[in-house]
Design an enzyme around this catalytic site. Structure first.
Site, mmCIF file in Angstrom:
data_model
loop_
_atom_site.group_PDB
_atom_site.id
_atom_site.type_symbol
_atom_site.label_atom_id
_atom_site.label_comp_id
_atom_site.label_asym_id
_atom_site.label_seq_id
_atom_site.Cartn_x
_atom_site.Cartn_y
_atom_site.Cartn_z
ATOM 1 N N ASP A 102 0.787 -0.980 -0.030
ATOM 2 C CA ASP A 102 -0.101 -0.109 -0.014
ATOM 3 C C ASP A 102 0.787 1.193 0.002
ATOM 4 O O ASP A 102 1.589 1.651 0.916
ATOM 5 C CB ASP A 102 -0.978 0.180 1.260
ATOM 6 C CG ASP A 102 -1.558 -1.186 1.510
ATOM 7 O OD1 ASP A 102 -0.931 -2.308 1.339
ATOM 8 O OD2 ASP A 102 -3.017 -1.029 1.619
ATOM 9 N N GLU A 104 -3.931 2.163 -3.126
ATOM 10 C CA GLU A 104 -5.146 2.552 -2.416
ATOM 11 C C GLU A 104 -5.115 3.422 -1.477
ATOM 12 O O GLU A 104 -6.232 4.084 -1.119
ATOM 13 C CB GLU A 104 -6.221 1.258 -2.050
ATOM 14 C CG GLU A 104 -5.828 0.759 -0.796
ATOM 15 C CD GLU A 104 -7.149 0.677 0.147
ATOM 16 O OE1 GLU A 104 -8.027 0.661 -0.256
ATOM 17 O OE2 GLU A 104 -6.843 0.297 1.461
ATOM 18 N N ASN A 105 -4.093 4.008 -1.004
ATOM 19 C CA ASN A 105 -3.762 4.989 0.105
ATOM 20 C C ASN A 105 -2.963 5.987 -0.362
ATOM 21 O O ASN A 105 -2.521 6.897 0.462
ATOM 22 C CB ASN A 105 -3.310 4.504 1.413
ATOM 23 C CG ASN A 105 -4.434 3.296 1.970
ATOM 24 O OD1 ASN A 105 -3.934 2.342 2.307
ATOM 25 N ND2 ASN A 105 -5.592 3.786 2.406
ATOM 26 N N HIS A 132 -10.666 1.218 0.042
ATOM 27 C CA HIS A 132 -11.067 2.694 -0.320
ATOM 28 C C HIS A 132 -11.015 3.110 -1.784
ATOM 29 O O HIS A 132 -10.695 4.281 -2.146
ATOM 30 C CB HIS A 132 -9.666 3.366 0.417
ATOM 31 C CG HIS A 132 -10.046 3.101 1.993
ATOM 32 N ND1 HIS A 132 -10.873 3.903 2.730
ATOM 33 C CD2 HIS A 132 -9.014 2.521 2.923
ATOM 34 C CE1 HIS A 132 -10.452 3.784 3.904
ATOM 35 N NE2 HIS A 132 -9.511 2.718 4.029
ATOM 36 N N HIS A 144 -6.571 -8.218 -0.286
ATOM 37 C CA HIS A 144 -6.885 -7.241 0.663
ATOM 38 C C HIS A 144 -7.795 -7.341 1.894
ATOM 39 O O HIS A 144 -9.023 -7.303 1.777
ATOM 40 C CB HIS A 144 -7.468 -5.737 -0.161
ATOM 41 C CG HIS A 144 -7.106 -4.384 0.291
ATOM 42 N ND1 HIS A 144 -5.769 -3.867 0.002
ATOM 43 C CD2 HIS A 144 -7.835 -3.691 0.887
ATOM 44 C CE1 HIS A 144 -5.645 -2.683 0.727
ATOM 45 N NE2 HIS A 144 -6.836 -2.470 1.318
ATOM 46 N N HIS A 147 -3.196 -4.204 3.186
ATOM 47 C CA HIS A 147 -4.403 -3.724 3.965
ATOM 48 C C HIS A 147 -4.025 -3.398 5.271
ATOM 49 O O HIS A 147 -4.059 -2.169 5.579
ATOM 50 C CB HIS A 147 -5.610 -4.257 3.891
ATOM 51 C CG HIS A 147 -6.568 -3.804 4.895
ATOM 52 N ND1 HIS A 147 -7.427 -2.614 4.524
ATOM 53 C CD2 HIS A 147 -7.187 -4.200 5.832
ATOM 54 C CE1 HIS A 147 -8.174 -2.361 5.298
ATOM 55 N NE2 HIS A 147 -8.285 -3.103 6.173
ATOM 56 N N HIS A 175 -0.829 -2.882 6.279
ATOM 57 C CA HIS A 175 0.445 -1.765 6.425
ATOM 58 C C HIS A 175 1.664 -2.038 7.091
ATOM 59 O O HIS A 175 2.520 -1.455 7.578
ATOM 60 C CB HIS A 175 0.271 -0.402 6.848
ATOM 61 C CG HIS A 175 -0.843 0.462 6.046
ATOM 62 N ND1 HIS A 175 -1.114 1.748 5.834
ATOM 63 C CD2 HIS A 175 -1.854 -0.034 4.994
ATOM 64 C CE1 HIS A 175 -2.028 1.912 4.979
ATOM 65 N NE2 HIS A 175 -2.579 1.176 4.211
#
Length: 270
Positions: A8, A39-40, A68, A154, A179, A181
């Site tokens: 991520d 996604e982040n 997200h 994820h 997901h 992290h």
């Protein structure tokens, strides 16, 4: 085939690290295909079209999303224009974009990339990830329809990610979790030849609470009360992920290792 998967991307620090380091990694390591979970990447929640372009221009062949996926509203339309972005396979059936796609790597080799959302401890009851993933993998046989297949799981629960790894063993080249992290230390090749890692970690500043500036998360843990918004940490980022080398004839993994480049978790090259 030499494949790199990066976890991520977290905010500006993560984007900057990808932009600065990925082109050189791609050249130095002779990478054939690169997947980045983005996604982040935009303010720590979602991915904008502009930031997707930056990651792709840095050398990613494909970007996966997550829960997200559409927090940045322009992604609703951008994903329809950019086939190199993959949203979760078991997301809403009316969601734009695709949850699986075959890409062309070096020398014309074909790589399937798919992403699935877990169900355990997630905020919404997504469709069954196991049957959805199995259907895609069985319709893209390793060593025949594709030379490699990458599955991004994820999910929150390590047990669910591990179960997915065993479920896909022999049908995928790599199953990797995203997901949470936090990078895990269990990179392995499973019994039937699938490389596996429970979580790739994040591409972000590890002097943080899973990528966020420490003060507000600490306040909420200690007092139970929010005071401000979470903000992505802005220090030097570490690129975290997994490298896998595969056999073109079978699609099975020959070698796998965790990757940590730059920042606080620097490690050696593969």
């Amino acid at each position: 085939m030499r494949i790199l998967f990066l976890g991520d991307v977290m905010g500006r620090a993560g984007r900057a690290a990808v932009a600065a380091r990925l082109p050189k990694l791609r050249a130095d390591w002779g990478l054939d295909f690169v997947v980045v979970n983005g996604e982040n990447a935009t303010s720590g929640a979602g991915l904008s079209g502009d930031h997707a372009k930056l990651i792709l221009e840095a050398g990613a062949d494909c970007i996966t999303l997550g829960d997200h996926a559409f927090d940045q509203k322009d992604m609703l339309s951008f994903i329809e224009q950019e086939p190199r972005i993959i949203r979760p396979l078991n997301f809403s059936k009316v969601a734009p974009g695709k949850g699986a796609r075959v890409f062309t790597a070096t020398q014309g080799r074909r790589v399937l990339v798919t992403q699935v959302l877990g169900q355990v401890f997630m905020k919404r009851p997504f469709d069954d990830p196991f049957s959805a993933t199995e259907a895609v993998l069985k319709s893209h046989a390793l060593g025949a329809a594709v030379q490699a297949a990458v599955v991004d799981v994820h999910a929150e629960a390590t047990s669910e990610k591990m179960a997915m790894g065993h479920w896909c063993d022999g049908m995928a080249s790599l199953v990797v979790g995203t997901h949470t992290h936090v990078p895990t230390g269990d990179a392995q090749i499973m019994t039937k030849g699938t490389a596996y890692l429970t979580d790739a970690g994040m591409c972000g500043d590890y002097n943080s609470v899973i990528g966020m500036e420490k003060l507000e998360p600490l306040r909420r843990f200690v007092t139970g009360m929010p005071k401000a918004r979470f903000e992505p940490a802005a220090g030097e980022a570490t690129l975290s992920g997994v490298f896998v080398e595969t056999d073109d004839k079978t699609g099975r993994a020959l070698r796998v290792r965790m990757i940590r480049v730059g920042g606080r978790l620097e490690e050696a090259t593969p």
